[in-house]
Every structure is written in C-alpha cells, then in structure tokens.
Design an enzyme around this catalytic site. Structure first.
Site, PDB file in Angstrom:
ATOM      1  N   ASN A 180       0.834  -1.262  -0.214  1.00 28.85           N
ATOM      2  CA  ASN A 180       0.193   0.098  -0.207  1.00 28.85           C
ATOM      3  C   ASN A 180       0.945   1.140  -0.120  1.00 28.85           C
ATOM      4  O   ASN A 180       1.022   1.761  -1.128  1.00 28.85           O
ATOM      5  CB  ASN A 180      -0.929  -0.138   1.238  1.00 28.85           C
ATOM      6  CG  ASN A 180      -2.159   0.893   0.898  1.00 28.85           C
ATOM      7  OD1 ASN A 180      -1.918   1.849   0.243  1.00 28.85           O
ATOM      8  ND2 ASN A 180      -3.302   0.602   1.605  1.00 28.85           N
ATOM      9  N   ASP A 181       1.231   1.742   0.970  1.00 25.76           N
ATOM     10  CA  ASP A 181       2.163   2.942   1.359  1.00 25.76           C
ATOM     11  C   ASP A 181       3.284   3.052   0.420  1.00 25.76           C
ATOM     12  O   ASP A 181       3.487   3.873  -0.115  1.00 25.76           O
ATOM     13  CB  ASP A 181       2.518   3.107   2.684  1.00 25.76           C
ATOM     14  CG  ASP A 181       1.319   3.330   3.555  1.00 25.76           C
ATOM     15  OD1 ASP A 181       0.411   3.936   3.244  1.00 25.76           O
ATOM     16  OD2 ASP A 181       1.599   2.980   4.732  1.00 25.76           O
ATOM     17  N   VAL A 182       3.898   1.763   0.052  1.00 29.15           N
ATOM     18  CA  VAL A 182       5.044   1.891  -0.596  1.00 29.15           C
ATOM     19  C   VAL A 182       4.973   1.997  -2.030  1.00 29.15           C
ATOM     20  O   VAL A 182       5.836   2.208  -3.048  1.00 29.15           O
ATOM     21  CB  VAL A 182       5.824   0.702  -0.533  1.00 29.15           C
ATOM     22  CG1 VAL A 182       6.678   0.330   0.732  1.00 29.15           C
ATOM     23  CG2 VAL A 182       5.118  -0.513  -0.987  1.00 29.15           C
ATOM     24  N   VAL A 183       3.456   2.003  -2.526  1.00 25.99           N
ATOM     25  CA  VAL A 183       3.316   2.270  -4.073  1.00 25.99           C
ATOM     26  C   VAL A 183       2.345   3.662  -4.177  1.00 25.99           C
ATOM     27  O   VAL A 183       1.800   4.003  -5.167  1.00 25.99           O
ATOM     28  CB  VAL A 183       2.649   1.179  -4.865  1.00 25.99           C
ATOM     29  CG1 VAL A 183       3.731   0.129  -4.819  1.00 25.99           C
ATOM     30  CG2 VAL A 183       1.425   0.682  -4.048  1.00 25.99           C
ATOM     31  N   SER A 185      -0.624   2.735   7.507  1.00 28.52           N
ATOM     32  CA  SER A 185      -0.261   3.869   7.862  1.00 28.52           C
ATOM     33  C   SER A 185      -1.572   4.594   7.767  1.00 28.52           C
ATOM     34  O   SER A 185      -1.547   5.914   8.722  1.00 28.52           O
ATOM     35  CB  SER A 185       0.505   4.626   6.993  1.00 28.52           C
ATOM     36  OG  SER A 185       0.067   4.859   5.772  1.00 28.52           O
TER      37      SER A 185
END
Lengths: 462, 126
Positions: free
Chosen positions: A387-390, A428
């Site tokens: 999720n957050d990393v993309v 997050s």
C-alpha cells in the site's frame, strides 16, 4: 599456578578465535552466495566461546548454570524452529530483548555484589545496565505490538516529559551508584526498575509501522550494552562482538529510517506510525473492481509483469501461490520480475525472506533503484497487499506524512492490478491515490485466494 | 587489559562493524539484523561468569535469569537466522535442487505441499 596460567591463555586464545569467526561470519552474510556459511561460522565461534568459559577460574554455581542454559536454549530452539516466516520480525525482537536483559542482569549482579572496582568500571556497568534494561522492556513491547498482543498505541499529553523525567531520575540514581556515593540495595534496585519502566514508556507510543526501525535500534543498543559489560568483566569477546553489533546495528537503523524518509528522532518522538489520521483525505476518482478471470487474461497476454508484494501477502501466507502464479506466467514467456521496496512488510528484506521461502530465485527479485525505471515499460504491475510503498502521494502531496518517501513507481505501468482485502486504508491509515487511477483495477479478496483464482484464470487461457 | 588498549579495541571494532555491514544488499537486511542479533548472544559468556561468581541468593537468582535469557538470545538468534539463510537460492541453484528433489525437509507440511506443486509447475516443458 601453572594450570591457572594455561587455562587463562586457552580462554583468551579461544575468545580471539571467536572474535575472528564472528567478524568473518558477518562478512560472509553480506552476500547471498556465502550468507548461509556466514551463520555457521558465527555459530562455531559462539560454541567455542561458550565451552571454554566453563574453564573460567574460580567459577561456581554450575548446578544453576547448566539448567538455566538448558531451559533458555530449549525454549528458544523450540520457538525459533516453530515460528512462521511471517512472524520472524517479532521473534528477532524477542531474542534481542533477552540479550539486553542478560546484559542488564550482569550489571545487576556486579552492582549488587559490589564486585566492580574503580569508578570507570562501575560507571560502565551502570551504563550497560540502563541500556540493556531499556532494550529488554522495549523489545518486549515491540514483540507484543507485532504479535498483535498490544493493539493500541498509548499516548497522552506530557509523555515525552515523563520519559525525560524517568531518564533523569534513573541517571541520578545511576550516578549515585557509579560515584560509590550510595550503592545500597534500594538505590540499585530503583535504578533498574526505572530503566525497565523507561523502556516501556518509550516504546508504547510508537506505532507498528515504525517497529522495524525500533527493533533495529534496540538490536544496536543491546550490542552496546554487551560491549559495556564486556569492559566490566574484562572480556574481549564480549567487547568486540558487542561493539561490532552496536555499530553495524546503528548503520542498519539509519538505512531503514532513510528508506522510510524518517529521521530516527522522528520515529522515536513523533508518535506517527499508525495514525497519520490528519492527512487521510481527498483523492479524486473512484475504485474500479475487476474479476480474477479478466485480470488473469490481462496478465497471460502481457509481455512484462512486475509483481509488488507487501505485508498483505505475508498475512495471507500467499507467497507460495504467488510463485506458482509467477511460474505459470514465466512458462508462457512473460518477462516477470518482483519489485521490493526497502520497507515492504515489517522489516527491510522481510519480503525477500518470504519469497525465498516459496522458492523464488533471488535474481528475479529487484530492489527499488534497480526496477523503478522499468515500470514504464511494464504491461501490468501486480500489487499484492502492498500500500504505502506504491502511494504516489509520497511524490506529490506535501501535507502527507509519507511525503518524500521513495516509492515504487507502479503508477507508471500501463495497467495496475491491486489485490487487496477490502477498501480500508493501509497500515499507515493514508488513502492511496494509486487505487483511484484510471489504469488501476481492484481485485478484492484475500491474497492467497486471489492468487489461486488468477492461477485458474491463466490456466483457462491455455 | 589497560583502559587505553580497551579503548583502541572499542574504536577498531566499531569501524569493523560499520565496514562489514555497509556492503550488504537490501535483500539480506532482515537475515543480517537477525545474524547480528545472534552475535550479541555472546553475552552468554558474561552471564556465565556473573552467575559463576554470585554468592547471595539475590545475586544467584539474577545470574540464573541472566544465563537463561542469554542462552535464549544465542540459540534463538542462531535458529532463526539459519532458517532464513537456508532459503536463499539463485535461479541456477533452485533449478538444480528442483531436479535433485533436495528441497528443505524441515519446512512445514503446507509449505512442502506448495513447494511440491511449484516444483511440478516448474518442470513443465518450456
């Protein structure tokens, strides 16, 4: 007398060999090809040091020592063999905390006994004691959070002030002991109790997403505590091994914090990590679902597919299915790569470990710098529980808590398929703009189930 | 060991740790953290010495806990690191092992089933 001298020589020589084996072992662990042998070398070093220590002059209490070693070793062996690869991070936290606790215990025995002579030695014992105790209780909290035993991050006004106060009082008590001003039972006990409480209150407000950095930091701190107690006991093996881990762990902590675009101070004191609530927000567009059969066809006829795994894959234990799916595509002539963000999952390299478990060769796996330029030429980016990393918000939205974090450019791919359990925000709590793009399709469901459906769909294509 | 010599050892060991780690690829970060976690399990020898020299019941109790925790650190760190590193294979080696059926026998049964399936999938003609 002569026997005493030769025993001492044998011990010192063995510790020297141990230090060499540890350093060579860590060096070998720095390449995937030799990594396996690295841990064997380090293990041999540990065995040599442990066995020779039984010859230490003037030791007693073997009747307590052997059962303690046996119980600790058997419990750790059993739990270490049993734990699922997904849960490795919290086990590292647990074992690390045990090391910190052991360092604090050494300090406690020496201080209660009044066995340390000279101000320098007592000061080092006190320093190692507080660091070890903080690492012990802090790691226990980190374990509890990752294991899901502690789900809330406890925060209140004046928390930092309380931590500072605890630290200050602990340091004052420590100074009283170190200066040989008051080495009474009560003062020494109070010192250790405060240090343990400090570890708890420092770690409780930190969110789960930041735990890898915190575990890495406590790993470095335990190393330092071990080195300090090594000085107290005049034990070269402990000094060298502890210091090497202390500095290596510090570097590793910095690398991790950098990958998340956070400073260490920010991780420890800002309390972000599982809230980010303020910035959840307005992202235009809509979520467009897709059926597994359509997604399967899309990938089967693609030339190039990049798979981006995240913690969702770990939770669903989907790594074996994902590799099965990937092999099907590779057999069809699809160019397939895995793209791993440095902080995907719960620890740097966590995804690599899981993929390795499923049998994915490591040369199919690329990290951020290697693969980011290739998304533009990819037909499909398959996001599995990441999720957050993309999240492209990290590039564009200055108000976002993850602004500035380097991300995988999955949004640049011609098509994006996102396997996700539900519509909620990620770890997050930040809304992901990638999911709302025109070229993104959402494949809802558990990662393992979704991968199995994709396998069926691709097999149906023939 | 005099104070100055100890300080030199400390300084050199610190640089060694920094240098050894600085060349590690990201894929090995978790095993490496685990490996360094194992290395500070050397605290076991210190805990043994501390317990070995303990006299009062209080000292003995704390020493006992110390040895127990330290043994857990060393053994647990080793087992977990070894399990992780055992799994790292390159394409060439993985293919070799697929042919030789040399898969990890200690993996869980579910994992083994999946690996079996993966192996069969990998064998299909290209």
């Amino acid at each position: 007398m002569l026997a005493g001298i030769s025993a001492d020589l044998a011990i010192q020589a063995s510790y020297f060999v141990t230090a060499v084996l540890f350093i060579m072992g860590l060096k070998r662990m720095s390449s995937p090809v030799t990594a396996r042998s690295g841990i064997l070398w380090a293990g041999a070093g540990m065995l040599v040091a442990t066995l020779i220590t039984f010859l230490y002059p003037g030791m007693s209490n073997y009747g307590l020592m052997l059962p303690a070693m046996l119980v600790g070793a058997v419990l750790a062996w059993w739990s270490g063999k049993r734990v699922a690869m997904t849960n490795i991070p919290q086990m590292i936290a647990l074992y690390n905390g045990m090391g910190g606790g052991a360092a604090a215990a050494i300090a406690a025995v020496e201080l209660y006994r009044g066995g340390t002579e000279g101000y320098a030695s007592t000061t080092l014992a006190v320093a190692g004691g507080i660091i070890g105790a903080v690492s012990f209780s802090g790691s226990a909290i980190a374990f509890g959070k990752l294991q899901g035993l502690i789900t809330r991050s406890i925060r209140f006004r004046g928390q930092q002030f309380l931590n500072l106060l605890l630290l200050a009082v602990a340091l004052v008590l420590g100074a009283l002991v170190a200066a040989h001003f008051n080495t009474s039972l009560g003062v020494v006990t109070g010192f250790f109790v405060l240090a343990l409480v400090l570890g708890l209150t420092m770690t409780l407000p930190i969110g789960g997403a930041d735990m890898p950095v915190v575990i890495s930091l406590y790993n470095a701190l335990t190393g330092l505590a071990v080195a300090l107690e090594g000085f107290v006991l005049n034990n070269a093996a402990m000094i060298i091994a502890g210091t090497v881990v202390g500095s290596a762990g510090t570097l590793l902590t910095q690398l991790m914090a950098k990958a998340m675009n956070r400073s260490l101070g920010n991780v420890l004191f800002s309390g972000f990590g599982d809230t980010g609530g303020a910035a959840t927000g307005e992202v235009g567009g809509s979520l467009k679902p897709i059926e597994a059969s359509d997604a399967g066809v899309m990938m089967a006829f693609a030339q190039k597919v990049i798979v981006v795994p995240g913690y969702g894959m770990a939770v669903a234990q989907a790594q074996h299915k994902v590799w099965e799916l990937s092999q099907l595509l590779i057999d069809r002539g699809v160019q397939l790569r895995f793209a791993i963000h440095p902080v995907a999952g719960r620890m740097p390299g966590h995804m690599n470990v899981l993929l390795a478990e499923a049998g994915v060769p490591y040369d199919l796996i690329s990290d951020l710098d290697e693969i980011n330029a290739e998304f533009e030429t990819a037909d499909v980016a398959l996001i599995i529980g990441a999720n957050d990393v993309v999240n492209p918000v990290a590039r564009t939205d200055k108000s976002s808590p993850i602004y500035g974090m380097p991300i995988l450019n999955a949004d640049k791919a011609k098509n994006v398929i996102v396997i996700k359990r539900g519509q909620g925000a990620g770890f997050s709590g930040i809304e992901n703009a990638l999911f709302y793009l025109d070229n993104t399709r959402m494949l809802y469901g558990d990662a393992q189930k979704a991968a199995a459906e994709l396998i069926q769909a691709i097999k149906a294509v023939g | 060991m005099t104070g100055m010599v100890a300080l030199y050892i400390f300084m050199l060991a610190a640089f060694t740790g920094y240098e050894v780690i600085s060349r590690v690829p990201v894929i090995l970060h978790t095993p490496l953290m685990s490996g360094s976690n194992f290395v500070h399990g050397i605290v076991l020898v210190g805990a043994m010495v501390a317990l070995g020299g303990a006299h009062t019941p209080l000292e003995k109790t704390i020493g006992f806990i110390g040895v127990l925790l330290a043994a857990g650190n060393a053994v647990g760190g080793y087992v977990v690191t070894e399990r992780m590193l055992e799994m790292f294979k390159s394409s060439g080696r993985a293919a070799q092992e697929r042919r030789a059926h040399g898969q990890d026998a200690r993996a869980g049964s579910a994992a083994r089933d999946d690996q079996e399936r993966a192996r069969t999938a990998g064998k299909r003609p290209h």
